[in-house]
Every structure is written in C-alpha cells, then in structure tokens.
Scaffold this motif. Sequence first.
Motif, mmCIF file in Angstrom:
data_model
loop_
_atom_site.group_PDB
_atom_site.id
_atom_site.type_symbol
_atom_site.label_atom_id
_atom_site.label_comp_id
_atom_site.label_asym_id
_atom_site.label_seq_id
_atom_site.Cartn_x
_atom_site.Cartn_y
_atom_site.Cartn_z
ATOM 1 N N PRO A 1 1.098 -1.429 0.145
ATOM 2 C CA PRO A 1 -0.107 0.368 0.164
ATOM 3 C C PRO A 1 1.207 1.224 -0.033
ATOM 4 C CG PRO A 1 -0.621 -2.005 1.676
ATOM 5 C CD PRO A 1 0.620 -2.136 1.195
ATOM 6 N N ALA A 2 1.762 1.720 0.796
ATOM 7 C CA ALA A 2 2.841 2.543 0.652
ATOM 8 C C ALA A 2 3.383 2.733 -0.801
ATOM 9 C CB ALA A 2 3.928 2.333 1.782
ATOM 10 N N LYS B 1 0.360 9.752 -5.707
ATOM 11 C CA LYS B 1 0.719 10.926 -5.605
ATOM 12 C C LYS B 1 1.691 12.173 -6.675
ATOM 13 C CE LYS B 1 0.245 11.268 -0.378
ATOM 14 N NZ LYS B 1 1.357 11.710 0.919
ATOM 15 N N HIS B 2 2.314 11.500 -7.269
ATOM 16 C CA HIS B 2 3.164 11.791 -8.060
ATOM 17 C C HIS B 2 2.295 11.754 -9.577
ATOM 18 C CE1 HIS B 2 6.788 10.032 -5.643
ATOM 19 N NE2 HIS B 2 7.414 11.173 -7.134
ATOM 20 N N GLU C 1 -4.877 17.210 -1.205
ATOM 21 C CA GLU C 1 -5.409 17.317 0.520
ATOM 22 C C GLU C 1 -5.538 15.999 1.464
ATOM 23 O OE1 GLU C 1 -7.478 20.155 1.001
ATOM 24 O OE2 GLU C 1 -6.209 22.149 0.914
ATOM 25 N N THR C 2 -6.121 15.164 0.438
ATOM 26 C CA THR C 2 -7.055 14.188 1.103
ATOM 27 C C THR C 2 -5.639 13.261 0.434
ATOM 28 O OG1 THR C 2 -9.481 14.461 0.150
ATOM 29 C CG2 THR C 2 -9.514 12.028 0.998
ATOM 30 N N LEU C 3 -5.196 12.960 -0.065
ATOM 31 C CA LEU C 3 -4.003 12.106 -0.296
ATOM 32 C C LEU C 3 -2.539 12.242 0.595
ATOM 33 C CD1 LEU C 3 -3.884 12.059 -3.850
ATOM 34 C CD2 LEU C 3 -4.356 9.934 -2.575
ATOM 35 N N ASP C 4 -2.515 13.374 1.309
ATOM 36 C CA ASP C 4 -1.466 13.664 2.542
ATOM 37 C C ASP C 4 -2.378 13.118 3.404
ATOM 38 O OD1 ASP C 4 -0.048 15.035 0.187
ATOM 39 O OD2 ASP C 4 -1.133 17.073 0.871
ATOM 40 N N VAL D 1 -0.094 2.262 6.504
ATOM 41 C CA VAL D 1 0.166 1.476 7.301
ATOM 42 C C VAL D 1 -1.311 0.911 8.132
ATOM 43 C CG1 VAL D 1 0.983 0.645 9.652
ATOM 44 C CG2 VAL D 1 2.012 2.668 8.582
ATOM 45 N N ILE D 2 -1.356 -0.097 7.592
ATOM 46 C CA ILE D 2 -2.675 -1.075 7.877
ATOM 47 C C ILE D 2 -2.686 -2.012 8.499
ATOM 48 C CG2 ILE D 2 -4.526 -2.342 7.149
ATOM 49 C CD1 ILE D 2 -3.468 0.276 5.327
#
Length: 574
Positions: A84-85, A92-93, A269-272, A277-278
């Motif tokens: 997921p990371a 984001k990119h 803003e939401t993605l930030d 970490v699940i």
Amino acid sequence: MVAAFSAGKYITRFLDFEPPPPSLFASTKPCSIQASQKQYHQLCSCSCSCSSSIMSSSMNGCQSDPKIPLGIVETRTLPPVPSPALALDRLKHTISDLRSNLQYSNFPSGLIRIQVPIEQEIEAIDWLRAQPHHQELPRLFFSGRRQFNGSDVINGNHNGNTHGHDLINVAGLGAAVYFRHFRAFSFDDWRSIKRFLSKTCPLIRAYGAIRFDANVDISKEWEPFGSFYFMIPQVEFDEFEGRSLLAANVAWDNGLSCPLESAIDSLQETLDQVNFVIFKSDEKFPKTTIQADVLHIPNEKNWDIAVTKALKMIRSSSALTKAVLARSSRIFTTSDIDPLAWLACLQVEGDNAYQFLLQPPNAPAFIGNTPEQLFHRKKLSIWSEALAGTRAICGSWVLDHKTGLDLLSSPKDDLEFTIVRECIRKKLEAVCNTVIVDPQKAIRKLPRVQHLYANIKGRLRNEDDEFEILSSLHPSPAVCGFPAEDARCLIAETENFDRGMYAGPIGWFGGEEAEFAVGIRSALVKKDLGAFFYAGTGIVEGSDPSLEWEELELKTMQFTKLLRLEVPLLHTVT
C-alpha cells in the motif's frame, strides 16, 4: 387464531398493482397526517447539520445539467506494486502530473480514475479503520455478497452464484463528487449520477442511500443525508480475491465552479492524510457497558396499540393487506461507539449479508448488516429476492429443522411472504421480457434467524430502465406493506420517529451495473450521540402484537449483543 383465518380473500388483493410513482418515494397523494418528530428526537442535542463550507469543498453533481455529457471519463491503471505504501506514492506522483497534462485541461468537465493494483489481499475495512477520521471527510464502506439461488430447509445447502465479479469490499474516503438534495430522488438526479459514470470504467461507482420516505419531515440526526446522499470517493480501496487496489478519482466541472486545478488540490489534500500502515483486527472482543437502558420508540405498550390499529385497518379495508411497522431504539454507552469497530463486529455476524457504512461530512455514520437484496443489475440481467417471515436459530440442527418446517407451514407467514414475492415478480414483469422465480419458497438461514426466501431473476428489455426498477421495487412489501401507498400513509400516521435511510435502498450505481440492498438491521452512530438502531415486522391478518415484539428483539440482538463488546485488538499488517 393463526390456523383459523382464511388467506384466500387477502391473496386476491395484491394481483393488481398501482403504477410506479414519478419520483422515488414521492407520494402521488398526500397522507392525512404527516409523521412528526416528537420529544424522542428533541432529546438529541448534537449538531448534525453539515456546514455549507464543508459541503462546498467538493461539488454537488445534482446541480449539473444531466443532459450535458461529461467531457471525459477515463480509467488509468498503473503497474502493480507489492505494498500500500508504494501504491500511495505512485498515486501522488501521477496526480501531480495531471496539472501539466493539456489533454485533460482542455475538457470543461470530466472524471479521471487512477488505480494501482497491490499484489496482496488486504481487507478494505482494515484500510478504512487505519485512516484518520476527520469529520469533514465523508467515508463509506460497502460489502457485496454472493447471490443465492436458494437454500434447502432439509439439508441447508446454499448454491452461491457470484454473477462473475470478484470485487469483495470497497472503502472510500473523501468525495470527488457528491449528490444530495432534500427533495425526493428523481429521474434527473439519477441522470446526474450516471453522467459521471461510464460503461468502459466499471469500477467508477457512486455509492449511497435514499430515504425510506421523502414525504416525512427529516429529523435532526438525519439532516446531513438529505433525501438521498451518493458519493464517488476521492480515495478508494478495493478488496478482491487474492489482491487489492488503491485508486484516486478526480472530478471537475467548470459549469459547477469546480475547475480541474481545484479538484486536484482537494484530492492532494486528502491523499496527504491517507495512512499506508494497515491494521488487522484480532478475534478477541473485550467487554464494555451500556450507560443507560435502551429507549424504545414505541415502547411495548404503544407497540401493542399500533399493531392493533394496523390489524383493525387491515380487517376493515378492501385494499390494505400488510403494513410493516418499525421501532427505533436509542442507547447511550459509557464511551463513544466507533462505527467501524462496530461494523467489523457485524461482519462476524454477517454470513452472506451486505455490510455498509455511509457517513457524509460532519454526520453520524449509517451502518448495517442487511440480509436483504433489493436488486442487482448487470447489463440486461437482473436479480431480486423476496424475504419475509422470521424464526430464531436455536443452534441445534434438530430444533432449527423443526422451526424451519413450522415457518414453511405457517399460514400467517405464507401470506406475508407471498405478498412480497408476487409484488416483486409483477414489478419485474413490467420491465423484463422474462421473469423466473426459483425457488418459489425456501428457507434461508442466517446466523441468528431464518426467513422464507425466493429468488427472482429476469431479462430486461432496456438497460435504461434502471431508474424505473429502483423506483418501482422500493418501497417493497417487505419493508412497507401492500398496497405501498396505503401502508406508507399508515406508517406515517403511526410511527413517531423518522426512519431516515433505515429500510431505504443502499448500494451503488455503475456504468452498466448497479446493486442495492435494503437498509434494514441498521443503526445510526455518532460521537456524543450514542446510537439509534432500527427493526421492523410485517403486520398481516393473524399477527400477534407480543409475538411481533419478540421478533423485533430477535432482529436487534446482533446490535444489543455487540454493545457489550469493545474494539478488537489491532496488529500491524506486514
């Protein structure tokens, strides 16, 4: 008494069907008395209404012209990643690169979905529980289920049919676009939602719910939902068999004063805020306590009065055959209830049921564990089901078998069930070339209860009949009564609480597929509010008020039991 009555004169009543209303839950004639929100809901001191500034942070698609198509709807799939990371980093990119992409900026409106496959199966509810909960960010969770062809009461066989899709659960955070209004859900609202969808992008879906009755005044706790609330998530986590997927949706419309640049800023803003970490839930559930007794509206005395009134109307009416009366129960706990933790517990209870959570900005969370499907459409194929009559699961095969046979042979339950099955069949015949009912009547067993069950499937004449299907199938006799308008008026005159989205459709629209459950076995949960949970029973000739009250208790047991349980222990997923 049950054995003495004759069902014949009642069965003939539901052979003729009224035409569907022009808009969903909008009555074609006013009831004599509107349901008022009395002292019960005046006890609620929390401020649940949405602030205009928060709601304006994403665009309301209902304000668009449904006749103007979106400039572009597209899905871009990036290469798979192992975690997921890495998926979040890729998203984001890619979102940052959208700013310089002239291909998209030339379109006055559009929706772009960017998705990254993850090479491991992670549960969507665990992903959502790992995310920080900011009141201004809406949340959703929807769990599908395999579709039943039927179950045999003798050997308990379940022949599951998944209809060919392996998307198990969906979790969402933020709204790329939402759809909300206080008037009844209409054909134009449906077209406004479909405007943002595409047959070539099957995973772009609008998830949401619709009120049981748009004619009844909205109480304080249900205000943020309006008469309906749907959303296409900004960030979405999809759980498949053996794999997962993280996606981001960016939607814009210059006509709604939401240009592409603003939509990208909001998404970033939401993605930030997204946590990669699940955590995985343990199976241990420490106990907690309830602060006060459960407050039922109506209480048992008033319930007896309401059922007696409904039976009197059924006996004196030439039309009314069935009315479904409900009960709202409010609880207060020593600590706030985490709706996602509660939902995770319900998943343990929910064998082949739909689990859902819908939470608009600054709103309570509407959660549930419903066994009842309203319909599932895929292209021209459609499935629905009839569910009525209830008996407890005892835990003993012999006792459950005996109880199931009693349910199958009960004249009162057969009448209630037949009304539901035949109504759904007639509704589907109005839009289908062929309709098949198989089985005609069987037992469907759930962890705590068993019901009479029938599967109804058909072949649609036109995919565009989707809105007519939704507006005609709901409210069904299983949650309202028959005829629907007469039963709805009785409910509005009798019930002193707002059902809100309880017993309304909850599910999703896609480009060429849609699936809706019926929002029963559900609750409304919010910090400092405690919880409201809801249940209903069908009243027909032969109903007994005390037995119907016992059925309410049985249906809410999954909630009352879980009130004594706390959040499961958490472990990091490596």
